[in-house]
Scaffold this active site. Structure first.
Site, PDB file in Angstrom:
ATOM      1  N   SER A 243       0.850  -1.184   0.000  1.00  0.00           N
ATOM      2  CA  SER A 243       0.000   0.000   0.000  1.00  0.00           C
ATOM      3  C   SER A 243       0.884   1.233   0.000  1.00  0.00           C
ATOM      4  O   SER A 243       2.110   1.142  -0.025  1.00  0.00           O
ATOM      5  CB  SER A 243      -0.902   0.004   1.241  1.00  0.00           C
ATOM      6  N   LYS A 244       0.252   2.409   0.040  1.00  0.00           N
ATOM      7  CA  LYS A 244       1.023   3.649  -0.024  1.00  0.00           C
ATOM      8  C   LYS A 244       2.007   3.759   1.126  1.00  0.00           C
ATOM      9  O   LYS A 244       3.094   4.301   0.981  1.00  0.00           O
ATOM     10  CB  LYS A 244       0.078   4.850  -0.041  1.00  0.00           C
ATOM     11  N   ARG A 245       1.632   3.228   2.292  1.00  0.00           N
ATOM     12  CA  ARG A 245       2.549   3.347   3.425  1.00  0.00           C
ATOM     13  C   ARG A 245       3.778   2.461   3.243  1.00  0.00           C
ATOM     14  O   ARG A 245       4.807   2.666   3.878  1.00  0.00           O
ATOM     15  CB  ARG A 245       1.839   3.001   4.737  1.00  0.00           C
ATOM     16  N   HIS A 246       3.680   1.458   2.368  1.00  0.00           N
ATOM     17  CA  HIS A 246       4.843   0.611   2.076  1.00  0.00           C
ATOM     18  C   HIS A 246       5.677   1.166   0.929  1.00  0.00           C
ATOM     19  O   HIS A 246       6.805   0.757   0.717  1.00  0.00           O
ATOM     20  CB  HIS A 246       4.398  -0.804   1.674  1.00  0.00           C
TER      21      HIS A 246
END
Length: 477
Positions: A243-246
């Site tokens: 996801s964006k946090r990754h």
């Protein structure tokens, strides 16, 4: 031609509804490598039939990402939005052959079908209500559905996942054209791949369920489908879906974070593919060694630490032209002029072992390109004391007389000053470091002097001596 024999003609076909992210970039890389490894062709196609979500900004972001990664295409970019007449002609052909039909079912009826199937624990699928409709309703714009075979199975040998078999009873009559005349993905992709002579489709394994449907469309048109290779998804460091946090953000965001294109390419290649225990591969080596069959079936886990390690390797060993281009780009982004500082090769050779990204390198090197406003309070209090004045003055005289502003000569000058005064090297080195950098961190002191340059170094020593004098005057007042 390498170890792979038949030339692969493949394509990367992103939808311009967002940026080119890591997953898409890896798929593009695998497509590019498969083509290059066999002397084939790599085609870029923009699948922009989703009129509401497709944007010019996203198209440009995809093109920018591909260019930065140097994944050059042989043909394209082709745009599906420019091929609507072609899709309509094939729909007309399928309608005439009785292999497609108009469906007038309302959204409410379809929702009810889905709800009933879900309640019964069954897979939602269209019931064929309009297949042989004799009296279509007036005033309703129909969609066009493909008449999927009722019997038999679809079997294909996936070049990553092996044999896949799906019964036609598991499939329903998919919509191939919407009521507004726009084609759906599962239909347009078949026509495009046929027209573009694609013989291997490489894409994410989230498309596996689409493949049997597409194969049936190929065969309804009297054509043999291409081969398929479905690559596994990428998971985050924590094992969850990326996801964006990754880091599932624009590829260009990785550039902004200070990563090099060659490092990212090397890392993406190793996300699901390997060759022995090797970790570092040039593009030439990847082309020589890559085979799509060697891609792992299991999902790959993104490892930021490994990417950082690779990036540091390329900071030290990478292509100098690429390093200079990226470093100049980062300097400009932070308001620094490359020509206002040291030689970029020298800077890289000194700083590469001390940082993992170009962002870190630029931030740590800022004093080599522009003056700082103030000394860091803690470092100045500890090291720019009256006792440091004499060593700094003595060193300044020696440095000003120095003809050879090279690292070895600078090291000798500092050491000779320390010897002459009978003090330890650190008694000069730390005050000098704060004088030159404004804080207590820098490369080796001779390298710091070399990178700062003669004029800047002497001026900053003068400034430090003024600071010490003002401090001493304040203490005695």
């Amino acid at each position: 031609m390498t170890q792979n024999s038949a030339p692969i003609r493949t394509r990367f076909a992103p939808s311009p509804t967002g940026f080119l992210h890591i997953g898409g970039a890896r798929t593009a890389l695998f497509c590019w490598l498969a083509a290059r490894a066999t002397g084939g062709q790599f085609i870029l196609r923009i699948e922009d039939t989703d009129r509401e979500r497709s944007t010019e900004e996203s198209v440009q972001a995809i093109l920018d990402g591909m260019q930065w990664l140097a994944l050059d295409h042989d043909e394209g970019p082709f745009f599906q939005s420019e091929r609507f007449d072609r899709y309509q002609a094939v729909v007309d052909q399928l309608l005439e052959q009785g292999q497609a039909y108009r469906c007038y079912c309302s959204r409410e009826r379809l929702d009810e079908l889905r709800a009933r199937a879900m309640d019964a624990g069954e897979k939602p699928r269209y019931d064929g209500h309009c297949r042989d409709l004799e009296h279509p309703p007036e005033g309703v714009e129909p969609v066009i559905r493909f008449r999927n075979p009722d019997e038999g199975t679809v079997v294909f040998e996936d070049r990553v996942r092996g044999r896949i078999e799906v019964a036609n009873q598991e499939l329903d009559d998919l919509v191939i054209m919407r009521a507004d005349g726009s084609p759906t993905y599962n239909f347009a992709v078949v026509i495009d791949d046929l027209d573009m002579d694609i013989n291997l489709v490489i894409r994410g394994d989230d498309h596996i369920n689409n493949t049997p449907r597409q194969i049936n469309v190929y065969r309804a048109l009297g054509q043999e489908p291409p081969e398929f290779a479905h690559v596994p998804m990428i998971l985050g460091d924590d094992g969850a879906r990326l996801s964006k946090r990754h880091g599932a953000v624009s590829v260009m965001a990785w550039r902004e974070q200070g990563y090099l294109p060659d490092a990212l390419i090397n890392y993406l290649a190793r996300l699901g593919w390997s060759h022995g225990d090797d970790e570092v591969f040039s593009r030439e080596q990847l082309i020589e060694l890559f085979r799509i069959e060697d891609v792992n079936r299991k999902a790959s886990r993104f490892d930021t630490e490994k990417l950082n390690w690779l990036n540091q390797h390329y900071l030290r060993e990478g292509d100098r032209a690429q390093l200079h281009e990226e470093l100049r780009w980062h300097l400009a982004r932070t308001g620094l002029e490359a020509d206002a500082g040291p030689d970029l090769d020298e800077l890289l050779s000194v700083q590469a072992d001390r940082v993992e990204t170009l962002v870190e390198l630029v931030e740590r090197s800022r004093p080599f390109f522009e003056d700082f406003s103030d000394f860091e309070a803690g470092a100045a209090k500890k090291h720019l004391r009256p006792v440091a004045a004499e060593p700094l003055k003595a060193l300044r005289e020696r440095l000003e007389a120095l003809e050879d502003w090279q690292a070895d000569a600078l090291q000798d000058a500092v050491q000779a000053t320390a010897d002459a005064l009978g003090v330890g090297f650190g008694k000069i080195g730390m005050p000098l470091r704060v004088a030159l950098m404004g804080h207590g961190e820098s490369p080796a002191i001779n390298q710091t002097l070399r990178l700062a340059g003669r004029e800047r170094s002497l001026a900053r020593i003068d400034r430090a001596l003024e600071f010490i004098a003002e401090r001493e005057a304040g203490q005695s007042a």
